[in-house]
Write a protein that holds these residues in place. Structure first.
Motif, PDB file in Angstrom:
ATOM      1  N   PHE A 182       8.171 -14.871  -7.254  1.00 28.39           N
ATOM      2  CA  PHE A 182       8.343 -15.065  -5.813  1.00 28.39           C
ATOM      3  C   PHE A 182       7.416 -16.201  -5.369  1.00 28.39           C
ATOM      4  CE2 PHE A 182       9.808 -10.579  -4.185  1.00 28.39           C
ATOM      5  CZ  PHE A 182      10.899 -10.625  -5.036  1.00 28.39           C
ATOM      6  N   ARG A 183       7.622 -16.663  -4.164  1.00 24.39           N
ATOM      7  CA  ARG A 183       6.731 -17.669  -3.582  1.00 24.39           C
ATOM      8  C   ARG A 183       6.393 -17.241  -2.149  1.00 24.39           C
ATOM      9  NH1 ARG A 183       5.841 -18.645  -7.842  1.00 24.39           N
ATOM     10  NH2 ARG A 183       5.926 -20.563  -9.057  1.00 24.39           N
ATOM     11  N   CYS A 184       5.790 -16.063  -2.026  1.00 25.10           N
ATOM     12  CA  CYS A 184       5.484 -15.548  -0.693  1.00 25.10           C
ATOM     13  C   CYS A 184       4.662 -16.597   0.065  1.00 25.10           C
ATOM     14  CB  CYS A 184       4.727 -14.230  -0.786  1.00 25.10           C
ATOM     15  SG  CYS A 184       5.671 -12.968  -1.662  1.00 25.10           S
ATOM     16  N   VAL A 185       5.062 -16.839   1.283  1.00 20.45           N
ATOM     17  CA  VAL A 185       4.457 -17.953   2.037  1.00 20.45           C
ATOM     18  C   VAL A 185       2.982 -17.682   2.346  1.00 20.45           C
ATOM     19  CG1 VAL A 185       6.592 -18.847   3.002  1.00 20.45           C
ATOM     20  CG2 VAL A 185       5.420 -16.961   4.164  1.00 20.45           C
ATOM     21  N   VAL A 239       4.303   3.801   3.333  1.00 22.96           N
ATOM     22  CA  VAL A 239       4.150   2.375   3.648  1.00 22.96           C
ATOM     23  C   VAL A 239       2.720   2.118   4.082  1.00 22.96           C
ATOM     24  CG1 VAL A 239       5.063   0.400   4.920  1.00 22.96           C
ATOM     25  CG2 VAL A 239       6.501   2.393   4.551  1.00 22.96           C
ATOM     26  N   ARG A 240       2.146   1.032   3.558  1.00 25.98           N
ATOM     27  CA  ARG A 240       0.816   0.612   3.981  1.00 25.98           C
ATOM     28  C   ARG A 240       0.934  -0.776   4.589  1.00 25.98           C
ATOM     29  NH1 ARG A 240      -2.905   1.945  -0.908  1.00 25.98           N
ATOM     30  NH2 ARG A 240      -1.869   0.072  -1.630  1.00 25.98           N
ATOM     31  N   PHE A 241       0.705  -0.829   5.883  1.00 20.99           N
ATOM     32  CA  PHE A 241       0.823  -2.089   6.607  1.00 20.99           C
ATOM     33  C   PHE A 241      -0.506  -2.837   6.483  1.00 20.99           C
ATOM     34  CE2 PHE A 241       3.842   0.868   8.518  1.00 20.99           C
ATOM     35  CZ  PHE A 241       5.001   0.114   8.485  1.00 20.99           C
ATOM     36  N   ILE A 242      -0.426  -4.061   5.976  1.00 24.67           N
ATOM     37  CA  ILE A 242      -1.635  -4.828   5.649  1.00 24.67           C
ATOM     38  C   ILE A 242      -1.793  -5.988   6.618  1.00 24.67           C
ATOM     39  CG2 ILE A 242      -2.786  -6.171   3.833  1.00 24.67           C
ATOM     40  CD1 ILE A 242      -1.009  -4.728   1.786  1.00 24.67           C
ATOM     41  N   GLU A 243      -2.949  -6.109   7.213  1.00 28.65           N
ATOM     42  CA  GLU A 243      -3.210  -7.280   8.047  1.00 28.65           C
ATOM     43  C   GLU A 243      -3.182  -8.537   7.180  1.00 28.65           C
ATOM     44  OE1 GLU A 243      -6.015  -5.267  11.521  1.00 28.65           O
ATOM     45  OE2 GLU A 243      -6.942  -6.592  10.035  1.00 28.65           O
ATOM     46  N   TYR A 244      -2.547  -9.547   7.694  1.00 26.64           N
ATOM     47  CA  TYR A 244      -2.459 -10.840   7.004  1.00 26.64           C
ATOM     48  C   TYR A 244      -3.878 -11.388   6.848  1.00 26.64           C
ATOM     49  CZ  TYR A 244      -1.238 -15.846   6.598  1.00 26.64           C
ATOM     50  OH  TYR A 244      -1.118 -17.149   6.209  1.00 26.64           O
ATOM     51  N   MET A 245      -4.250 -11.695   5.592  1.00 26.09           N
ATOM     52  CA  MET A 245      -5.652 -12.078   5.313  1.00 26.09           C
ATOM     53  C   MET A 245      -5.767 -13.560   4.973  1.00 26.09           C
ATOM     54  SD  MET A 245      -7.266  -9.044   3.039  1.00 26.09           S
ATOM     55  CE  MET A 245      -5.924  -8.850   1.898  1.00 26.09           C
ATOM     56  N   ASP A 246      -6.982 -14.056   5.159  1.00 31.58           N
ATOM     57  CA  ASP A 246      -7.296 -15.460   4.896  1.00 31.58           C
ATOM     58  C   ASP A 246      -7.731 -15.674   3.453  1.00 31.58           C
ATOM     59  OD1 ASP A 246      -9.399 -13.797   5.590  1.00 31.58           O
ATOM     60  OD2 ASP A 246     -10.671 -15.409   6.329  1.00 31.58           O
ATOM     61  N   VAL A 247      -7.025 -15.045   2.508  1.00 31.79           N
ATOM     62  CA  VAL A 247      -7.388 -15.266   1.110  1.00 31.79           C
ATOM     63  C   VAL A 247      -6.948 -16.667   0.682  1.00 31.79           C
ATOM     64  CG1 VAL A 247      -7.584 -13.021  -0.019  1.00 31.79           C
ATOM     65  CG2 VAL A 247      -5.350 -13.864   0.626  1.00 31.79           C
ATOM     66  N   GLY A 248      -7.697 -17.265  -0.217  1.00 28.96           N
ATOM     67  CA  GLY A 248      -7.347 -18.582  -0.718  1.00 28.96           C
ATOM     68  C   GLY A 248      -7.397 -19.651   0.367  1.00 28.96           C
ATOM     69  N   HIS A 249      -6.764 -20.778   0.050  1.00 27.09           N
ATOM     70  CA  HIS A 249      -6.806 -21.911   0.981  1.00 27.09           C
ATOM     71  C   HIS A 249      -5.445 -22.477   1.276  1.00 27.09           C
ATOM     72  CE1 HIS A 249     -10.843 -22.892   2.026  1.00 27.09           C
ATOM     73  NE2 HIS A 249     -11.242 -22.600   0.807  1.00 27.09           N
ATOM     74  N   THR A 250      -4.432 -21.922   0.608  1.00 20.52           N
ATOM     75  CA  THR A 250      -3.151 -22.622   0.668  1.00 20.52           C
ATOM     76  C   THR A 250      -2.202 -22.082   1.721  1.00 20.52           C
ATOM     77  OG1 THR A 250      -2.290 -21.142  -1.029  1.00 20.52           O
ATOM     78  CG2 THR A 250      -3.239 -23.229  -1.795  1.00 20.52           C
ATOM     79  N   ASN A 251      -2.481 -20.887   2.264  1.00 25.06           N
ATOM     80  CA  ASN A 251      -1.464 -20.282   3.129  1.00 25.06           C
ATOM     81  C   ASN A 251      -1.579 -20.690   4.599  1.00 25.06           C
ATOM     82  OD1 ASN A 251      -3.600 -18.714   4.001  1.00 25.06           O
ATOM     83  ND2 ASN A 251      -2.919 -16.834   2.982  1.00 25.06           N
ATOM     84  N   GLY A 252      -2.546 -21.527   4.926  1.00 23.51           N
ATOM     85  CA  GLY A 252      -2.654 -22.022   6.304  1.00 23.51           C
ATOM     86  C   GLY A 252      -2.932 -20.907   7.302  1.00 23.51           C
ATOM     87  N   TRP A 253      -3.669 -19.899   6.870  1.00 21.05           N
ATOM     88  CA  TRP A 253      -3.944 -18.705   7.686  1.00 21.05           C
ATOM     89  C   TRP A 253      -4.535 -19.061   9.050  1.00 21.05           C
ATOM     90  CZ3 TRP A 253      -8.447 -16.503   9.736  1.00 21.05           C
ATOM     91  CH2 TRP A 253      -8.383 -15.156  10.084  1.00 21.05           C
ATOM     92  N   ARG A 254      -4.055 -18.372  10.070  1.00 19.48           N
ATOM     93  CA  ARG A 254      -4.647 -18.498  11.403  1.00 19.48           C
ATOM     94  C   ARG A 254      -4.810 -17.090  11.963  1.00 19.48           C
ATOM     95  NH1 ARG A 254      -1.697 -20.601  15.360  1.00 19.48           N
ATOM     96  NH2 ARG A 254       0.235 -20.223  14.248  1.00 19.48           N
ATOM     97  N   LEU A 255      -5.928 -16.878  12.631  1.00 22.10           N
ATOM     98  CA  LEU A 255      -6.201 -15.551  13.187  1.00 22.10           C
ATOM     99  C   LEU A 255      -5.070 -15.102  14.117  1.00 22.10           C
ATOM    100  CD1 LEU A 255      -8.248 -13.221  13.342  1.00 22.10           C
ATOM    101  CD2 LEU A 255      -9.406 -14.456  15.194  1.00 22.10           C
ATOM    102  N   ALA A 256      -4.473 -16.062  14.801  1.00 23.46           N
ATOM    103  CA  ALA A 256      -3.412 -15.726  15.757  1.00 23.46           C
ATOM    104  C   ALA A 256      -2.203 -15.091  15.068  1.00 23.46           C
ATOM    105  CB  ALA A 256      -2.977 -16.993  16.493  1.00 23.46           C
ATOM    106  N   GLU A 257      -2.088 -15.266  13.751  1.00 22.62           N
ATOM    107  CA  GLU A 257      -0.944 -14.690  13.036  1.00 22.62           C
ATOM    108  C   GLU A 257      -1.223 -13.281  12.516  1.00 22.62           C
ATOM    109  OE1 GLU A 257       1.326 -18.459  11.102  1.00 22.62           O
ATOM    110  OE2 GLU A 257      -0.615 -17.933  10.252  1.00 22.62           O
ATOM    111  N   VAL A 258      -2.430 -12.805  12.746  1.00 21.18           N
ATOM    112  CA  VAL A 258      -2.769 -11.454  12.301  1.00 21.18           C
ATOM    113  C   VAL A 258      -2.301 -10.451  13.363  1.00 21.18           C
ATOM    114  CG1 VAL A 258      -4.667  -9.874  11.725  1.00 21.18           C
ATOM    115  CG2 VAL A 258      -4.799 -12.302  11.085  1.00 21.18           C
ATOM    116  N   VAL A 259      -1.548  -9.474  12.941  1.00 13.09           N
ATOM    117  CA  VAL A 259      -1.197  -8.388  13.855  1.00 13.09           C
ATOM    118  C   VAL A 259      -2.198  -7.269  13.584  1.00 13.09           C
ATOM    119  CG1 VAL A 259       0.586  -6.779  14.615  1.00 13.09           C
ATOM    120  CG2 VAL A 259       1.241  -9.038  13.727  1.00 13.09           C
ATOM    121  N   PRO A 260      -3.087  -6.978  14.555  1.00 16.83           N
ATOM    122  CA  PRO A 260      -4.137  -5.993  14.288  1.00 16.83           C
ATOM    123  C   PRO A 260      -3.567  -4.609  13.945  1.00 16.83           C
ATOM    124  CG  PRO A 260      -4.611  -7.242  16.290  1.00 16.83           C
ATOM    125  CD  PRO A 260      -3.202  -7.583  15.886  1.00 16.83           C
TER     126      PRO A 260
END
Ligand code: SAM
Ligand code: SF4
Ligand code: SF4
Length: 361
Positions: free
Chosen positions: A50-53, A216-237
């Motif tokens: 897979f290539r999860c974004v 089901v375990r709902f996981i907050e989107y994390m800032d792991v690595g450097h490639t996913n362009g993570w932004r705090l605004a994309e985290v659903v608490p």
């Protein structure tokens, strides 16, 4: 990173909880915050189908990407030897991961050999499910106890937006069924929630899996690595996720099953089962973090957000004795001070973190 060899045998500094270990090789090591090593995640490959974004975006992990050459991967003999050392030092839970662990050829053989290690209470696997249907029986026969299957949506268009692979949701659901039939249940389902992309999947998945025995375990989107362009605004608490579910299907909290459990657990008040949330961004749980990660090329990372690992492969291939490996592991855990999520600030965003597909999620 603490250099391993110069510090071999050096006793760790006393921990804040006052339970640091000293010379006895069979005692559990405790780190500088008193956290005892309990879980080991073993990444068996940095590759994935897979290539999860949010994990391996195609622009970075494309045809030109340099994955680890096979000579750099730990062999099964090397993995088994290291896991034996970790288990001797107190690890009770081992999870095989990656990359996608099922793309590593012959994984069933590794499972069979790990199962034979005395002291592992829990041997599990995290997979995207794409190759699971065909392998579930063999994995169960080899001694695997449970699987966690990742699934970010129930509708194909959203699933594709998350994983950037043309793989139908139905086949992941079939794989869960095959795993249950093989005896690998109860299945846990990992769902990363990303604002504006799959938020609607929260209720879809909660509704679908209620009463199924799958958790089901709902996981907050994390800032792991450097490639996913993570932004705090994309985290659903996690609290927002819980509120959404609770408003339709009322929930109540359940106590953790053990100290250091990453997911906060809730059950449906009507008895239709349970869910979990992993609030690593909004409610960090570093204080109880008891896990180490072994990368596919034999480096130990004591934090998901570590900037460097401790190279055990070099020791292994240098012909090291078991006692020296034990000392190295005790030293690296004993000097551990990681608590990235508790310290997360704008300033930590630029640290040279490793990618999750490499370190093992
Ligand atoms: N390929 C397997 C899979 O996807 O299940 C195992 C490895 S994957 C790295 C392990 C878990 O990490 C998956 O459940 C995935 O959703 C999660 N993950 C990956 N990147 C993430 C991120 N940026 N934030 C939160 N979870 C993430
Ligand atoms: Fe592959 Fe898992 Fe990462 Fe998705 S989350 S790209 S399936 S390793
Ligand atoms: Fe553990 Fe590091 Fe995550 Fe904190 S940030 S919970 S120390 S892996």
């Amino acid at each position: 990173m603490t250099p391993l060899l110069p510090m071999l045998g050096a006793p760790p500094r006393a921990s804040s909880a006052g339970n640091a270990t000293a010379g006895n090789a069979t005692e559990l090591p405790a780190d500088r915050f008193g956290r005892r090593l309990h879980d080991l995640r073993v990444s068996v490959t940095d590759r994935c189908n897979f290539r999860c974004v949010y994990c391996m975006p195609r622009e970075v992990f494309g045809a030109q990407h340099a994955f680890l050459p096979s000579a750099d991967l730990l062999t099964f003999d090397e993995i088994v030897r290291l896991v034996e050392r970790f288990v001797g030092l107190g690890v009770q839970k081992v999870r095989l991961t990656g990359g996608e662990p099922l793309v590593r050829r012959g994984l069933e053989d590794l499972v069979r050999r790990l199962t034979a290690i005395d002291g592992i209470r829990d041997l599990t696997l995290t997979t995207n499910g794409a190759l699971l249907s065909a392998r579930a029986d063999a994995l169960a026969a080899a001694g695997l106890q449970r699987v966690t299957v990742s699934l970010d949506a129930l509708d194909d268009p959203t699933f594709k937006r998350m994983n950037d692979a043309r793989f139908p949701v139905a086949r992941v659901l079939d794989a869960m069924g095959a795993a249950e039939t093989a005896g690998l249940g109860p299945i846990k389902v990992n769902t990363v929630v990303r604002r504006g992309v799959n938020e609607h999947a929260v209720l879809d998945l909660a509704r679908h899996f209620r009463g199924s025995g799958r958790i089901v375990r709902f996981i907050e989107y994390m800032d792991v690595g450097h490639t996913n362009g993570w932004r705090l605004a994309e985290v659903v608490p996690a609290d927002e996720i819980l509120t959404r579910i609770d408003s339709i299907f009322p929930l109540e909290p359940i106590s953790p099953t053990y100290r250091g459990e990453v997911a906060r657990r809730y059950r449906y008040r009507d008895g239709a089962g349970e869910i979990g949330v992993v609030a690593s961004v909004t409610q960090p749980f570093c204080g109880d973090c008891n896990r180490a990660r072994l990368s596919a090329d034999g480096k130990v990372y004591t934090c998901l957000f570590a900037t460097a690992g401790h190279d055990l492969r070099a020791l292994l291939r240098g012909g090291v004795a078991d006692a020296t490996l034990d000392s190295a592991i005790r030293t690296l855990w004993g000097s551990r001070e990681d608590r990235y999520s508790e310290l997360r600030t704008a300033g930590t965003a630029d640290l040279a973190r490793v990618e999750m597909s490499y370190i093992g999620g």
